[in-house]
Design an enzyme around this catalytic site. Structure first.
Site: not given
Ligand SMILES: Cc1ncc(COP(=O)(O)O)c(C=O)c1O
Length: 410
Positions: A199, A225
């Site tokens: 991740d 992000k």
């Protein structure tokens, strides 16, 4: 030469106020602000290029299709993938992580197989595998960590065994900011024939990434992000692994042909995973986000954030009203509490001074049990933050008392 003043001019949100004051945004692990070039690209799509892709036999559709395809190449290049065919566009890291579990996990795991992960994982990373475990009879096991929530190579070595089929570990913890030794974990996973799912939601925006060097089988992240639009994510997969998986979404764009008998011939990866109309404007905006990051350079981004982190941590360490959970973090994520004051009240108090931080469990509910607290505050910095902003934050935090936090509700 990195010039934060000049950089800040590119971000309209940095001119925004909160509680009539200049907003000090320390919640960058949740999402980042967007530079004007990203915003302009999204608006340009709606104003000048608003057509579908890979379907239209006219010039504008070809032009926009090419921009979409070029973004895939750009993403591949940015993370060091061997080919753009290894890049699937999704709606975000959550969808990418779920896709692997629902496709690879549900089709390949069986009773007694082991999914190895950590107590620090984000819900989007771990919940899909809890579901796989429930449906297949596989078992979820956890790598030990110390009481600061840090993993050590010896603990990882101890946890790997022949029954492990999948290893799922975040590159960077979204609560504690530690960088996990992914390259070594991949090696250990591959030694027992397991696949390595990483991740990358909290790493790719903050440091140079090379998926070939990390030797991960899958790597997932979100555009929002890393300066890009929301609703866009990436699933990177080594081509043979990716192409060997079934899609979980079926529809237009993903198949070569089908007939009345239900025979379906799917396209090859990545197309077979991209059924339906994608978030075209978001993906075009994402291209500009990567361009922006490249113009600064990921080494510089990492260095600037390190300096900000060290500046802030040095000041925080001198304050005796705080509990610091990760005084040795590797990235600019700071987890803390103010002694005797509920984290949400601290966040609300900081907000009165225009400062935005996050309070709560940060979607990593198991980790807080390890840390022995129900919630923490999280200040997460990005390269556009400044030492002046940190000074203001420290000033407000130094002055906080239980009484003052109660006063804000009166
Ligand atoms: C480590 C980590 N993984 C996954 C996610 C999920 O990302 P998204 O909400 O963009 O799908 C997040 C979001 O905060 C995260 O921090």
């Amino acid at each position: 030469m990195f010039n934060v003043k000049k950089i800040r001019e590119d971000f309209p949100m940095l001119k925004t106020t909160m509680e009539h004051q200049q907003l000090i945004y320390f919640d960058n692990a949740a999402t980042t602000f967007k530079p004007q070039s990203v915003i302009d690209e999204v608006v340009n799509y709606y104003e000048n290029e608003c057509v579908n892709i890979h379907r239209g036999d006219y010039e504008l559709s070809h032009t926009v299709s090419k921009k979409y395809d070029d973004t895939r190449k750009h993403v591949a290049n940015f993370i060091g993938a061997k080919s753009e065919k290894e890049i699937v566009f999704t709606s975000g890291a959550s969808e990418s992580l779920n896709l692997i579990a629902q496709s690879f996990g549900l089709n390949n795991l069986k009773k007694g197989d082991v999914i190895l992960t950590t107590e620090a994982e984000h819900a989007s990373s771990i919940l899909p595998w809890f579901n796989v475990a429930k449906k297949t009879g596989a078992v979820v096991e956890f790598i030990d960590m110390d009481n600061e929530g840090k993993m050590h190579l010896d603990d990882i070595k101890k946890s790997i065994h022949d029954k492990v089929k999948v290893v799922v570990v975040a590159h960077v913890s979204n609560v504690l900011g530690y960088v996990n030794p992914i390259k070594e974990i991949s090696r250990l996973a591959h030694e027992v024939g397991a696949i390595m799912v990483c991740d990358g939601a909290q790493s790719v925006a903050h440091m140079p990434i090379n998926v070939v060097d990390l030797d991960v089988d899958f790597f997932c992240f979100s555009a929002h992000k890393m300066l890009g639009p929301t609703g866009v994510g990436v699933l990177y997969g080594k081509y043979d692994k990716l192409n060997g998986m079934d899609p979980v979404l079926f529809g237009g764009g993903s198949n070569a042909r089908f007939n009345m008998c239900g025979d379906v011939v799917l396209k090859q990866a990545p197309d077979k995973f991209e059924s339906g109309t994608r978030n075209i404007e978001g993906i075009l905006g994402f291209n500009k986000a990567i361009e922006y990051l490249e113009s600064i350079g990921m080494d510089t981004v990492e260095k600037v954030e390190r300096e900000l982190y060290e500046y802030m941590m040095e000041k925080l360490k001198k304050m005796d009203n705080l509990i610091l959970y990760n005084p040795n973090a590797d990235t600019a994520i700071i987890a803390f509490n103010v002694k005797g004051i509920f984290a949400q009240d601290v966040a609300a108090y900081l907000s009165k001074f225009g400062i935005g931080v996050r309070a709560g469990n940060h979607c990593a509910k198991i980790l807080l049990e390890v840390l022995g607290t129900n919630e923490t505050l999280r200040a997460s910095l990005y390269f556009y933050n400044t030492k002046e902003e940190i000074d203001k934050f420290i000033e407000v935090l130094s002055d906080i008392t239980l009484e003052k936090t109660i006063d804000i509700y009166l």
